[in-house]
Motif scaffolding. Structure first.
Motif, short mmCIF file in Angstrom:
data_model
loop_
_atom_site.label_atom_id
_atom_site.label_comp_id
_atom_site.label_asym_id
_atom_site.label_seq_id
_atom_site.Cartn_x
_atom_site.Cartn_y
_atom_site.Cartn_z
N ILE A 16 -4.86 -15.58 0.14
CA ILE A 16 -5.94 -14.73 0.08
C ILE A 16 -6.09 -13.72 -0.65
N CYS A 17 -4.75 -13.05 -0.63
CA CYS A 17 -4.91 -11.76 -1.53
C CYS A 17 -5.17 -12.23 -2.78
N GLN A 18 -4.37 -13.17 -3.43
CA GLN A 18 -4.56 -13.72 -4.75
C GLN A 18 -5.93 -14.15 -5.15
N ASP A 19 -6.50 -14.92 -4.04
CA ASP A 19 -7.92 -15.40 -4.26
C ASP A 19 -9.08 -14.07 -4.58
N TYR A 20 -8.71 -13.22 -3.71
CA TYR A 20 -9.43 -11.91 -3.61
C TYR A 20 -9.46 -11.16 -4.90
N LYS A 21 -8.07 -11.16 -5.40
CA LYS A 21 -8.05 -10.45 -6.74
C LYS A 21 -8.37 -11.26 -7.97
N ASP A 22 -8.54 -12.63 -7.89
CA ASP A 22 -8.91 -13.57 -9.01
C ASP A 22 -10.56 -13.78 -8.97
N ASN A 23 -10.91 -13.71 -7.78
CA ASN A 23 -12.50 -13.85 -7.49
C ASN A 23 -13.31 -12.94 -7.18
N VAL A 24 -12.66 -11.68 -6.72
CA VAL A 24 -13.53 -10.68 -6.53
C VAL A 24 -13.01 -9.29 -7.03
N ASN A 25 -11.83 -8.89 -6.87
CA ASN A 25 -11.36 -7.42 -7.54
C ASN A 25 -10.19 -7.61 -8.14
N PRO A 26 -10.25 -7.54 -9.57
CA PRO A 26 -9.05 -7.81 -10.35
C PRO A 26 -8.37 -6.24 -10.22
N ASN A 27 -9.04 -5.31 -9.48
CA ASN A 27 -8.06 -4.12 -9.63
C ASN A 27 -7.18 -4.17 -8.12
N PHE A 28 -7.13 -5.11 -7.46
CA PHE A 28 -6.48 -5.24 -6.27
C PHE A 28 -5.06 -5.99 -6.35
N GLU A 29 -4.19 -5.00 -5.65
CA GLU A 29 -2.76 -5.35 -5.64
C GLU A 29 -2.21 -5.16 -4.11
N TRP A 30 -0.98 -6.03 -3.83
CA TRP A 30 -0.68 -6.26 -2.72
C TRP A 30 0.94 -6.13 -2.67
N GLU A 31 1.62 -5.71 -1.76
CA GLU A 31 3.01 -5.75 -1.74
C GLU A 31 3.34 -6.50 -0.53
N TYR A 32 4.20 -7.48 -0.32
CA TYR A 32 4.40 -8.36 0.71
C TYR A 32 6.05 -7.92 1.12
N GLU A 33 6.11 -7.58 2.31
CA GLU A 33 7.54 -7.39 2.93
C GLU A 33 7.77 -8.31 4.14
N MET A 34 8.76 -9.00 4.18
CA MET A 34 9.32 -9.65 5.28
C MET A 34 10.49 -9.17 6.22
N VAL A 35 10.20 -9.32 7.41
CA VAL A 35 11.41 -8.71 8.31
C VAL A 35 11.40 -9.87 9.44
N SER A 36 12.57 -10.12 9.98
CA SER A 36 13.07 -11.21 10.94
C SER A 36 12.29 -10.65 12.01
N ALA A 37 11.98 -11.66 12.94
CA ALA A 37 10.98 -11.65 14.12
C ALA A 37 12.00 -10.81 15.04
N ASP A 38 13.15 -10.92 15.09
CA ASP A 38 13.71 -10.25 16.11
C ASP A 38 13.98 -8.65 15.72
N ASN A 39 13.81 -8.26 14.63
CA ASN A 39 13.73 -6.95 14.16
C ASN A 39 12.42 -6.30 14.18
N LEU A 40 11.49 -7.13 14.48
CA LEU A 40 9.93 -6.66 14.19
C LEU A 40 9.66 -5.43 14.81
N THR A 41 9.85 -5.49 16.21
CA THR A 41 9.67 -4.59 17.27
C THR A 41 10.21 -3.13 16.88
N GLN A 42 11.51 -3.24 16.48
CA GLN A 42 12.21 -2.09 16.17
C GLN A 42 11.76 -1.29 14.78
N LYS A 43 11.67 -2.13 14.00
CA LYS A 43 10.93 -1.82 12.58
C LYS A 43 9.78 -1.17 12.87
N ILE A 44 8.86 -1.73 13.35
CA ILE A 44 7.47 -1.11 13.66
C ILE A 44 7.71 0.31 14.45
N ALA A 45 8.53 0.45 15.29
CA ALA A 45 8.77 1.58 16.09
C ALA A 45 9.42 2.61 15.18
#
Length: 449
Positions: A72-101
């Protein structure tokens, strides 16, 4: 014709089993001042602002919601806003709560991030860290693009009158079974718990492993405890215990934990149950190595993939949690959940994020149907005749529902959830009794009062 899955029955669910009573007070306490993004007219053309949005996710880019977010990020960039960028970071589900805290404590939350509904999100709401999604969707004019049932479910889980998160799923849970193995053992899908126990015995006697579960992932095993507890204690059992009306050591909860221990002792889960993960358990049922697997409707992503599902396009069936007593928990009540949710950092939310979010909400429903064949809590325009067998099966089950209930850890804080999941493995292995398992949860509950 626009399909709007689950509109009213989840409201019943909220009243019966998920609402946490202090939502209106939280709403009253916060008087929000208008910010710059709220003064914009979002009914016109996207102004194509320069914007970079950072996502924190628990899904790989080529898996489940990771696919959808990046697409959906790529579609938005391609079809609506060419000035849009995004950064995607993945964290393990086990570490999510601690990471957000950690990120929350340093005022450095990402623009949008996966998180857990219920108690974990409530903590961020009370700390005023997450954006009010109700205000956002009203300003953007996209309230109708959110599934009404999903909205009620998430409000109920956080105990608020306003919505503070976006859905990344809308799932019904239950038992998926291999039809060929059932036929081989002379079994039919059970509707009562006694019938279910008889099916397990017949499968075992026929030399077929009756059950598979993700013991190494832990939460799938706790779902089985929850299934029996609710059917014998009522849809509101988890609400009652969370509010201190009953204890986790109540006889009904101990019997539910004992049910899991008994199945394991009988060998119904096969060898090495605590080393089997969710993906392996699902594969075992699809490939005919085990007969039954309890999981949610997100499983359709595996079922609709021919490379993963040798059972074929209709070789796997589904049945709801069998009933013990209709007056306690009915056959038309289902375990429901919205999976991990998507929250937005309040401090970083601005006009650029708002324009992207408008596109996200308006298009996610159809994208999820087209890419994965799943319901994600957004309205969609896909017609029934264009759906695969498994997607239609899930929607048929949803249509049968009149009420619902939450999962085992839904009302538990992080400490309770951790002990409930960590100790389910000793329970499965016979190293902890059912009473000891429930006592370990009650002990932590008492410490956190």
């Amino acid at each position: 014709m626009k399909k709007r899955v689950i509109a009213t029955f989840l409201s019943v669910m909220m009243a019966a089993s998920v609402l946490v009573g202090c939502g209106s007070d939280r709403k009253e306490e916060k008087t929000e001042e208008k910010t710059a993004w709220q003064d914009v007219d979002y009914s016109g053309e996207d102004p194509q602002l320069e914007k970079k949005v950072k996502f924190l996710s628990i899904w790989a880019e080529d898996n489940d919601n990771g696919i959808l977010i990046n697409k959906i990020c790529q579609d938005y960039k391609d079809n609506v806003n060419p000035n849009f960028e995004w950064e995607y970071e993945m964290v393990s589900a086990d570490n999510l709560t601690q990471k957000i805290a950690t990120l929350s404590a340093s005022n450095d939350l990402p623009d949008m991030f996966a998180y857990e509904a219920g108690a974990p999100l409530t903590t961020l709401i009370e700390a005023d860290k997450v954006a009010n999604v109700s205000e956002i969707v009203e300003t953007l004019g996209v309230s109708d693009s959110l599934n009404a049932g999903a909205v009620e479910l998430m409000k109920g889980l956080s105990g608020t009158d306003d919505l503070y998160d976006l859905p990344l799923g809308l799932n019904v849970e239950g038992f998926w079974y291999n039809k060929e193995l059932f036929e081989k053992a002379g079994c039919e899908a059970p509707t009562t718990w006694d019938e279910f126990e008889a099916v397990l015995e017949k499968l075992d006697a026929a030399g077929i492993q009756p059950l598979a579960t993700g013991g190494s992932d832990k939460w799938l095993a706790t779902r089985l405890i929850n299934a029996y507890a609710v059917r014998t204690m009522g849809n509101d059992a988890l609400t009652k215990v969370a509010e201190g009306e009953i204890d986790y050591t109540d006889k009904g909860f101990v019997e539910a934990a004992q049910k899991l221990a008994d199945w394991s002792e009988k060998g119904y889960f096969g060898e090495g149950v605590t080393t089997v993960d969710a993906n392996t358990a699902g594969s075992m049922v699809m490939s005919g190595k085990a007969a039954i697997f309890y999981t949610g409707s997100w499983f359709t992503q595996n079922l609709t993939d021919p490379s993963q599902n040798p059972a074929g396009e209709d070789g796997i069936g589904f049945f709801n949690i069998p009933v013990v007593d209709e007056s306690v928990s009915s056959a038309t009540s289902y375990s429901m959940n919205c999976g991990n949710i998507l929250a937005l950092d309040k401090a970083k939310f601005d006009e650029g994020t708002a324009w992207f979010l408008k596109y996200f909400i308006e298009n996610m429903g159809n994208l999820a149907m087209e890419e994965l064949g799943t319901v994600k809590g957004y309205t969609y325009t896909t017609e029934a005749e264009d759906m695969d067998f498994y997607t239609k099966l899930v929607l048929d089950e949803i249509d049968k529902s009149t009420e619902g209930f939450a999962w085992w850890e839904a009302k538990m804080n992080a400490e309770l959830s951790k002990v409930a999941q960590e100790n389910v493995q000793p329970l499965l292995n016979g190293d902890m009794s059912a009473k000891e398992y429930m006592q370990s949860i009650q002990d932590v509950y008492e410490m956190n009062k």
